[in-house]
Design an enzyme around this catalytic site. Structure first.
Site, PDB file in Angstrom:
ATOM      1  N   THR A  42       0.840  -1.191   0.000  1.00 20.24           N
ATOM      2  CA  THR A  42       0.000   0.000   0.000  1.00 20.24           C
ATOM      3  C   THR A  42       0.878   1.244   0.000  1.00 20.24           C
ATOM      4  O   THR A  42       1.802   1.360   0.803  1.00 20.24           O
ATOM      5  CB  THR A  42      -0.927   0.000   1.230  1.00 20.24           C
ATOM      6  OG1 THR A  42      -1.840  -1.093   1.107  1.00 20.24           O
ATOM      7  CG2 THR A  42      -1.706   1.298   1.349  1.00 20.24           C
ATOM      8  N   GLY A  69       9.643  -6.553  -0.714  1.00 21.97           N
ATOM      9  CA  GLY A  69       8.817  -5.400  -0.421  1.00 21.97           C
ATOM     10  C   GLY A  69       9.601  -4.118  -0.311  1.00 21.97           C
ATOM     11  O   GLY A  69       9.909  -3.461  -1.304  1.00 21.97           O
ATOM     12  N   GLN A  76      -3.494  -6.910  -7.308  1.00 20.97           N
ATOM     13  CA  GLN A  76      -3.971  -7.595  -6.112  1.00 20.97           C
ATOM     14  C   GLN A  76      -5.359  -7.080  -5.725  1.00 20.97           C
ATOM     15  O   GLN A  76      -5.564  -5.873  -5.576  1.00 20.97           O
ATOM     16  CB  GLN A  76      -3.024  -7.400  -4.931  1.00 20.97           C
ATOM     17  CG  GLN A  76      -3.419  -8.288  -3.738  1.00 20.97           C
ATOM     18  CD  GLN A  76      -2.695  -7.948  -2.467  1.00 20.97           C
ATOM     19  OE1 GLN A  76      -2.831  -6.848  -1.951  1.00 20.97           O
ATOM     20  NE2 GLN A  76      -1.926  -8.894  -1.941  1.00 20.97           N
ATOM     21  N   ASN A 101      -3.391  -7.263  12.329  1.00 24.93           N
ATOM     22  CA  ASN A 101      -4.750  -6.728  12.437  1.00 24.93           C
ATOM     23  C   ASN A 101      -5.649  -7.579  13.336  1.00 24.93           C
ATOM     24  O   ASN A 101      -6.845  -7.765  13.078  1.00 24.93           O
ATOM     25  CB  ASN A 101      -5.377  -6.569  11.045  1.00 24.93           C
ATOM     26  CG  ASN A 101      -4.731  -5.445  10.254  1.00 24.93           C
ATOM     27  OD1 ASN A 101      -4.534  -4.346  10.757  1.00 24.93           O
ATOM     28  ND2 ASN A 101      -4.383  -5.728   9.005  1.00 24.93           N
ATOM     29  N   TYR A 107      -7.106  -9.296   6.519  1.00 26.35           N
ATOM     30  CA  TYR A 107      -8.202  -8.692   5.777  1.00 26.35           C
ATOM     31  C   TYR A 107      -9.349  -9.692   5.606  1.00 26.35           C
ATOM     32  O   TYR A 107      -9.366 -10.747   6.234  1.00 26.35           O
ATOM     33  CB  TYR A 107      -7.683  -8.111   4.462  1.00 26.35           C
ATOM     34  CG  TYR A 107      -6.646  -7.038   4.696  1.00 26.35           C
ATOM     35  CD1 TYR A 107      -6.933  -5.952   5.524  1.00 26.35           C
ATOM     36  CD2 TYR A 107      -5.380  -7.117   4.136  1.00 26.35           C
ATOM     37  CE1 TYR A 107      -5.979  -4.971   5.785  1.00 26.35           C
ATOM     38  CE2 TYR A 107      -4.418  -6.144   4.386  1.00 26.35           C
ATOM     39  CZ  TYR A 107      -4.722  -5.071   5.210  1.00 26.35           C
ATOM     40  OH  TYR A 107      -3.780  -4.112   5.477  1.00 26.35           O
ATOM     41  N   ASN A 133      -2.853 -11.106   5.907  1.00 27.75           N
ATOM     42  CA  ASN A 133      -2.673  -9.833   6.622  1.00 27.75           C
ATOM     43  C   ASN A 133      -3.893  -9.353   7.395  1.00 27.75           C
ATOM     44  O   ASN A 133      -4.026  -8.164   7.691  1.00 27.75           O
ATOM     45  CB  ASN A 133      -2.225  -8.737   5.652  1.00 27.75           C
ATOM     46  CG  ASN A 133      -0.832  -8.983   5.107  1.00 27.75           C
ATOM     47  OD1 ASN A 133      -0.276 -10.068   5.289  1.00 27.75           O
ATOM     48  ND2 ASN A 133      -0.270  -8.017   4.414  1.00 27.75           N
ATOM     49  N   HIS A 136      -6.181 -11.424  -2.275  1.00 31.17           N
ATOM     50  CA  HIS A 136      -5.506 -11.176  -0.998  1.00 31.17           C
ATOM     51  C   HIS A 136      -6.243 -11.924   0.111  1.00 31.17           C
ATOM     52  O   HIS A 136      -7.315 -11.517   0.558  1.00 31.17           O
ATOM     53  CB  HIS A 136      -5.490  -9.679  -0.704  1.00 31.17           C
ATOM     54  CG  HIS A 136      -4.490  -9.248   0.328  1.00 31.17           C
ATOM     55  ND1 HIS A 136      -3.846 -10.138   1.158  1.00 31.17           N
ATOM     56  CD2 HIS A 136      -4.018  -8.014   0.671  1.00 31.17           C
ATOM     57  CE1 HIS A 136      -3.028  -9.480   1.963  1.00 31.17           C
ATOM     58  NE2 HIS A 136      -3.110  -8.182   1.681  1.00 31.17           N
TER      59      HIS A 136
END
Length: 352
Positions: free
Chosen positions: A25, A310, A98, A234, A179, A177, A174
């Protein structure tokens, strides 16, 4: 490091090397989710990697979690991504978009409709999120009704079709992470009592149905999926059945013959080897915190086909060339990672 520069087949693509750009992001899209023209240069500069996986891109208004992230569900979004894919292809690169639905990891201040986030269950992640007014507590989401879930699955389908129309070589779903997809997988985020909660099979159902919908729309050879087994980002806790669940999930997804599986490796080497045995197609692996001298370790051991990078690619657009020539790397400016504008985005220099 030599094996990193070998060709490798992923789906119907022949990649020029085994280095991938991990999705990151960057919060540079326009307010309506259209990628800004800055993104044309950003992705174009990094086209020497074997495969670019774009930043998380929402498939709907509900899918957005952070400010200024791109979408791929309107004509304007498609037109914006067309400029990016055209640039990447002109530079000899390949790009998957993605598809990221954040679920509960959102705030009404960051979405175009300003509605309460949706999730498998009405359980807040007990975390904060950045907004235009600074950090705010993530609110408790609204639990999706069972008859709403097919609509969410269809959002992924429509977004995948839009990504191909925009010139992308494929999409990555995705499922990592913390989500939406991982929320369905997680015991502490999913307390549902219907066909999408409880047992391993039920908690895996949403991920599998999303993958099937995308495959039906654009083909398995254009579809990848990402997971972070044992990841806790998260507020996620997948529970004691974590490994057994991923065994089941990966076995079922393997039947679809997807282009690739992209996993985050947190150091459980025996399980990573098991994933390699369970998965028949290309495997991509991201190892957080890996020192540079170990970049090729998983490829050298034949544990993976592609390693994804990354942060190093944020500040080193010519990362592949630097690794080949054993040149030093530029350190990233963490103050500009999400700051908006060109600084810290397209102004990092390549080697002279």
């Amino acid at each position: 490091m030599e094996k990193l520069f070998d060709n490798v087949h992923v789906g119907n693509l022949n990649l020029s090397n085994r280095i991938g750009m991990a999705p990151m992001t960057r919060s540079r899209a326009l307010a309506d989710g259209t990628p800004s023209d800055l993104a044309i240069d950003y992705y174009g500069q990094r086209s020497s990697v074997g495969l670019i996986i774009s930043e998380g891109t929402q498939p709907s208004d509900d899918g957005q979690g952070y400010p200024n992230t791109p979408g791929i569900y309107t004509k304007t979004h498609i037109d914006g991504w067309k400029k990016i894919t055209s640039k990447v292809h002109s530079e000899g690169g390949k790009l998957f978009i993605q598809l990221m639905h954040v679920g509960r990891v959102a705030h009404p201040d960051n979405t175009p409709h300003h509605r309460q986030p949706v999730a498998p269950s009405a359980i807040a992640p007990n975390a904060e999120i950045f907004t235009a007014e600074g950090m705010k507590e993530i609110p408790t989401p609204r639990a999706l009704l069972e008859n709403e879930i097919p609509d969410i699955i269809n959002e992924f389908r429509v977004a995948a079709k839009a990504a191909i129309e925009a010139g992308a070589d494929g999409v990555e779903i995705h499922g990592a992470n913390g989500y939406l997809i991982q929320q369905f997988l997680s015991e502490n985020a999913n307390h549902r009592q219907d066909d999408y909660g409880g047992s391993i099979e039920n908690r895996s159902r949403f991920a599998i149905e999303v993958a099937k919908a995308v495959v039906d729309e654009i083909g398995a050879e254009r579809t990848g999926i990402r997971f972070s087994p044992q990841g806790t980002l998260n507020g996620i806790e997948e529970g004691e059945s974590n490994i057994e669940m991923y065994r089941y999930l990966i076995t079922e997804l393997n039947k679809l013959k997807l282009a690739y599986l992209h996993v985050m490796n947190f150091g459980n080497e025996p399980f990573m080897k098991e994933i390699r045995e369970l998965w028949s197609q290309a495997l991509l692996m991201n190892r957080p915190g890996r020192p540079l001298e170990q970049l090729s370790l998983d490829v050298d051991k034949e544990l993976t086909d592609v390693v994804t990078v990354g942060t190093w690619l944020i500040s080193n657009p010519d990362f592949v060339e630097r690794i080949k020539k054993k040149s030093s790397l530029t350190e990233p400016d963490r103050n500009t990672m999400y700051a908006g504008g060109a600084a810290g985005y397209i102004d990092y220099p390549s080697m002279s």
